[in-house]
Structure formats: structure tokens, C-alpha cells
Design an enzyme around this catalytic site. Structure first.
Site, short mmCIF file in Angstrom:
data_model
loop_
_atom_site.label_atom_id
_atom_site.label_comp_id
_atom_site.label_asym_id
_atom_site.label_seq_id
_atom_site.Cartn_x
_atom_site.Cartn_y
_atom_site.Cartn_z
N HIS A 121 0.83 -1.23 0.00
CA HIS A 121 0.00 0.00 0.00
C HIS A 121 0.85 1.27 0.00
CE1 HIS A 121 -3.47 -2.50 0.46
NE2 HIS A 121 -3.17 -2.88 1.68
N ASP A 180 -2.55 -10.88 -2.19
CA ASP A 180 -3.13 -10.40 -0.94
C ASP A 180 -4.58 -10.01 -1.23
OD1 ASP A 180 -1.88 -9.02 1.84
OD2 ASP A 180 -3.72 -8.07 1.11
#
Ligand SMILES: [Zn+2]
Length: 262
Positions: free
Chosen positions: A73, A110
Site C-alpha cells: 500500500h 493479498d
């Protein structure tokens, strides 16, 4: 530990410097989600360094792994979602700087989209970013990967594996010199944040599919962790261990490339 110069190949040097010195504004620290501490700095630098080391292993032995990383992220100039720096982006930029690769690919499984990785490489046609994730999950404002598959809540093994099998050939077909596999295990049904319904066996089949697709084409692969928030936490630990046991098993059966690559 990764050094600030190497990290700055993928990140704004001012952001790198401010994080290391503890000078980030409170709002930027809140977006990361961890309180700042000297220990967090050491952990973060070691995590990026682990992926750099695993990259060297992959180029020499066919695969390398690190029990950290996959902090996907993190964007160019800010962290988010428990990710300070983007270890995979740093490792790819480091190989590019030294002229050691022409193309790279990222397989991010993920359950959260690899938005930071997608954004960092958005304008780099030599890096193929593939993310398969929960469509309704964090981050709520998605970035554009080269290939995105957003899955509905509750997706189970069969549908998940069918989607993966359809998409996966695009990655080796890109002919990358190295593949990064972000092997987050938060797609498990037992995960508090994942919202998908995979079994540990389904997750194992996922790992096998990815690793064998790399191996068949002789492409070095770097395996990083990613998210995992199962209740109880032992299920997350076991799923990560399963990924690395499979790497070990495959390496015993010829996963290793014997001739070191340049
Ligand atoms: Zn995640």
C-alpha cells in the site's frame, strides 16, 4: 537493512528522510497506522532489506523468500495501511538501476489491492503488475494495475482458483526476468479482514499454481509475505509456513536454476 538511497529509488527522498528522522506530520503517521518509533524505523529498513536479499537469492538459485515485506500500500510519497515503504518496488527499481533486468512482474494475491505497487509502476511499461483482490475491500479507491481482478465477498476456493488459472499465463507471457509474489494469506475464510472464503488447502493450491507457473518457464521468483489477520492467529502463521514449505519442496524437485544469471 536497506539504505535510504536505495529506498529513494522508489520513494520521494523527502518522505524517506522524514520517516527515518521521525519528522512526518501526524496525519501521515495516522495513514500508516503504526505509531512512529525508532523500532519501527529499524523494522521497516530490515523488511525492505530482506526483500533485496531475497532478490539476490532468486537470481542465483531460482527463488528467494523473506518472512516480511509485501508492503504494497506504500505509495511514492506516503505510507498507508501498515505499509511504510514498498519493498517490492524498491527491489525492482534497484535491479533496473543496475541494468540487471529488462522486465519484471508482480503477482499480488493479498486480499487487498496492491495499490501502491500499481501506482508506482503505472507509467513503467517494463513492469507488469497483477493484483487479484476483494473488490469491496480496502483500499476503497483502487489504483490501476496492468491486470486487476476484483472478487466478490465470500469467493470460495473453486471460483478463486478458476479466476487465477485464467489470468496467470499473462504473467510469464510478459517474459519478465524476475517475478515478485506477494503471498498474503488474508483470503482465508478465518481472516477477520479478508471477506473471502478460502480454505487452507485452496490457499496451498493457489501457491502451487503461482510457483509452478514461474518454474515451468525458468523465471526467478521472490516470495514475500503480505497480510494475514486470522482468528486465531495460528491459522495465518500456518498458511504462511505452508507457502514456504511448498517453496522448499519445489526447490528439492528442481526449482533451483543451476547456472547463476548475470
Ligand atoms: Zn491484505
Amino acid at each position: 537493512m536497506a539504505d535510504p538511497q536505495t529506498i529513494s529509488l522508489a520513494h520521494d527522498p523527502a518522505y524517506v528522510d522524514a520517516f527515518i528522522r521521525g519528522n512526518l506530520p501526524a496525519a501521515a503517521i495516522r495513514r500508516i497506522g503504526f505509531p512512529w518509533s525508532q523500532e519501527l524505523v529499524e523494522r521497516t529498513l530490515a523488511s525492505a532489506g530482506g526483500t533485496l536479499s531475497a532478490t539476490e537469492d532468486a537470481l542465483h538459485f531460482g527463488w528467494g523468500g523473506t518472512l516480511a515485506g509485501g508492503t504494497h500500500h506504500a505509495l511514492y510519497a506516503e505510507g498507508a495501511g501498515f505499509c511504510v515503504f514498498n519493498d517490492i518496488a524498491i527491489a525492482i527499481r534497484n535491479l533496473q538501476r543496475d541494468g540487471r533486468i529488462q522486465r519484471a512482474a508482480v503477482i499480488d494475491l493479498d486480499v487487498h489491492q496492491g495499490d501502491g505497487t500499481a501506482a508506482i509502476f503505472a507509467n513503467d511499461p517494463s513492469v507488469f503488475t497483477f493484483s487479484m483482490h476483494g473488490a469491496a475491500n480496502f483500499p476503497f479507491r483502487k489504483q490501476e494495475s496492468r491486470l486487476d481482478i476484483g472478487l466478490p465477498d465470500g469467493t470460495s476456493d473453486d471460483e478463486y482458483l478458476a479466476q487465477l488459472a485464467r489470468a496467470l499465463p499473462q504473467v510469464p507471457d510478459f517474459e519478465p526476468d524476475i517475478i515478485y509474489y506477494q503471498s498474503g494469506v488474508d483470503a482465508l475464510a478465518s481472516d477477520r479482514l479478508g471477506r473471502l472464503s478460502l480454505t487452507p488447502e485452496g490457499l496451498g493450491q493457489r501457491d502451487r499454481m503461482v510457483l509452478e507457473s514461474c518454474r515451468k518457464r525458468g523465471i526467478p521468483v521472490v516470495v514475500t509475505l503480505g497480510g494475514g489477520y486470522s482468528e486465531p492467529i495460528e491459522r495465518t502463521v500456518e498458511a504462511h509456513a505452508q507457502t514456504f514449505r511448498l517453496c522448499h519442496e519445489l526447490s528439492l524437485s528442481g526449482f533451483v536454476t543451476n547456472s547463476p544469471r548475470p
